[in-house]
Enzyme design. Structure first.
Site, short mmCIF file in Angstrom:
data_model
loop_
_atom_site.label_atom_id
_atom_site.label_comp_id
_atom_site.label_asym_id
_atom_site.label_seq_id
_atom_site.Cartn_x
_atom_site.Cartn_y
_atom_site.Cartn_z
N LYS A 15 2.80 3.12 -15.11
CA LYS A 15 3.12 2.08 -14.51
C LYS A 15 3.59 0.81 -15.32
O LYS A 15 3.17 0.90 -16.75
CB LYS A 15 1.65 1.60 -13.98
CG LYS A 15 1.82 0.41 -12.88
CD LYS A 15 1.99 1.39 -11.68
CE LYS A 15 1.87 0.26 -10.42
NZ LYS A 15 2.01 0.96 -8.98
N ASP B 180 6.57 -2.56 -7.06
CA ASP B 180 5.19 -2.96 -6.88
C ASP B 180 5.20 -4.33 -6.47
O ASP B 180 6.01 -5.05 -6.18
CB ASP B 180 4.26 -2.37 -7.98
CG ASP B 180 2.81 -2.30 -7.64
OD1 ASP B 180 2.39 -1.20 -7.23
OD2 ASP B 180 2.30 -3.22 -7.85
N1 GLU Z 1 4.34 1.07 -6.51
C1 GLU Z 1 4.24 2.12 -5.77
C2 GLU Z 1 2.84 2.86 -6.01
O1 GLU Z 1 1.84 2.18 -6.19
C3 GLU Z 1 5.43 3.11 -5.90
C4 GLU Z 1 5.77 3.77 -7.10
C5 GLU Z 1 7.18 4.36 -6.80
O2 GLU Z 1 7.70 4.62 -6.10
O3 GLU Z 1 7.40 4.96 -8.06
O4 GLU Z 1 2.63 3.97 -5.72
#
Ligand code: GLU
Length: 454
Positions: free
Chosen positions: A135, A175
């Site tokens: 992340k 996100d």
């Molecule tokens: N931010 C999204 C999550 O919390 C998607 C992450 C992604 O697609 O890599 O899963």
């Protein structure tokens, strides 16, 4: 067995792991909360499978493989120098390249990115796709920024981040505060710096630059599909149900659309300014236009929709409903809210956001017999569809909306089934938190064992 921040006892074997996490990661409350929840679920696993303990799999899982923290300098429209802090936590790559979104929000700090990265490991494992967990983000506030400021920020952010990415290394997506526009600017800068059109280094791209159909809708759709599965298993459905969705961003918006497709009526949603109540059911097309095209607020929706009311600073969980879908942010649904929801006859809760429900609220739902779907399972449709985007990019293919949605539905049903079966196997029938944590853990742990001590 000792109680901790989340209140449930820990298996004795896990107590030193927990103490170590607290010691090495001081003042990271959200990260502690996320780890504690998983550790509380793993008691029956370590009791049954001591080989995970011998190989220190849990200690290794709690320590990110790599953490990058960097300065992001940029100029605002007045020519002033602005400085933000950027992060990328590459948590675990046992199942595939690090995968997870980038968040732009003033609340972002290392502890928040670590909690999100940690959760992402298990969530990504549950999708059954070959993706590890990571992340990133920055404490940058995009609210009120011009398009040019957003672009300059994204370019500066990627100027540093690009050296840590790659389609086989780390694949970010959006996100909170990062959508198709930002992903486009980030991808443009990556392409320029590397001189490579490496489509699958980022997901959530616009359709014209290698994006995939249904990625935009996937998180919200997936959450609604998960709710429908939970209800179906108990002989119920979303049809005719009163639903409340918190937030009004990408996840909330498409959860509302899918709830309506299942016959449910979303009577309220929100943003940081307040709540909108629309007893006829939120008009998806109007809300989409205001949010996606005009980048407006829910107050604008209330002003244009006959019969809808805006309550500035209102409490979304005071609105009575049978199904609650928190899609705003971490710890938004407190014990007080949970008590209100239970008193109002709520029968199911599904997390569209990451960790929006406090541990005390989760406990209140469990005690009242309310069905509860944790974000790791319920909101995994977004990242799963990101993996489908990577698949399409790798084969230089582009699937139809129908085919992509079918795939998403299949994946969500499979996640639901795995969580339910795993919970049953480990003595916690109906407990989706235990099911998600244990099923995700076993998949990652087995891959880590196969890879040796790396
Ligand atoms: N931010 C999204 C999550 O919390 C998607 C992450 C992604 O697609 O890599 O899963």
């Amino acid at each position: 067995m000792t109680p901790g921040v989340n209140g449930h006892p820990l298996h004795d074997i896990l107590e030193p792991v927990w103490q170590d996490v607290l010691r090495r990661n001081p003042a990271e409350a959200e990260f502690h909360q996320a780890v504690r929840e998983v550790l509380e679920s793993l008691g029956p696993v370590v009791a049954k499978h001591p080989h995970y303990v011998e190989a220190a799999i849990i200690e290794r899982l709690c320590e990110p493989e790599r953490q990058v923290v960097f300065r992001v300098p940029w100029h605002d429209d007045r020519g002033r120098v602005r400085i933000n802090r950027g992060f990328r936590v590459q948590f675990n790559s046992a199942l595939g390249p690090y995968k997870g979104g980038i968040r732009f929000h003033p609340s972002v700090n290392l502890g928040i990115i670590k909690f999100l990265g940690f959760e992402q490991i298990f969530k990504n494992a549950l999708t059954g796709m070959p993706i590890g967990g990571g992340k990133g983000g920055a404490d940058f506030d995009p609210k009120g920024c011009s398009d040019n400021e957003i672009m300059r920020f994204c370019q500066s952010f990627m100027t540093e981040l690009h050296r840590h990415l790659g389609e086989y290394t780390d694949v970010p997506a959006g996100d909170t505060g990062v959508g198709e526009r930002e992903i486009g600017y980030l991808f443009g800068q990556y392409k320029r710096m590397t001189n490579r059109y490496e489509s699958s280094v980022l997901t959530g791209k616009g359709l014209g630059i290698g994006g995939a159909r249904v990625r935009r809708e996937a998180t919200g759709y997936g959450t609604a599909i998960f709710v429908q599965e939970m209800l179906k298993e108990r002989g119920m459905s979303l049809d005719g149900r009163r639903v409340v969705v918190s937030g009004s961003g990408n996840v909330a918006l498409y959860a509302i659309q899918k709830v309506a497709a299942f016959g449910g009526i979303t009577v309220a949603c929100s943003d940081s300014d307040g709540v909108v109540i629309d007893e006829k059911g939120i008009d998806f097309d109007l809300l989409r236009e205001i949010k996606e095209i005009e980048r407006g607020r829910v107050a604008d929706y209330a002003a244009r929709r006959p019969g809808a009311r805006h309550i500035p600073g209102g409490a979304i969980w005071d609105v009575p409903c049978e199904v609650a879908i928190p899609c705003a942010t971490q710890n938004e649904l407190t014990h007080h809210d949970a008590t209100t929801l239970v008193a109002n006859g709520c029968l199911a809760v599904a997390e569209g956001a990451n960790m929006p429900t406090t541990p005390e609220a989760v406990r209140a739902f469990a005690e009242a017999g309310v069905l509860f779907a944790p974000g790791k399972a319920a909101n995994a449709g977004g990242v799963a569809t990101s993996a489908l985007e990577m698949q399409q990019n790798a084969s230089r293919d582009s699937w139809t909306f129908e085919h992509s949605e079918e795939k998403l539905t299949e994946i969500m049903r499979d996640i639901h089934r795995r969580c339910a079966e795993t919970a049953e196997t480990y003595g916690a029938p109906g407990n989706y938190v235990a099911g998600a944590n244990i099923a995700g853990f076993i998949q990652v742990a087995d891959a880590m064992l196969a890879l040796g001590l790396v």
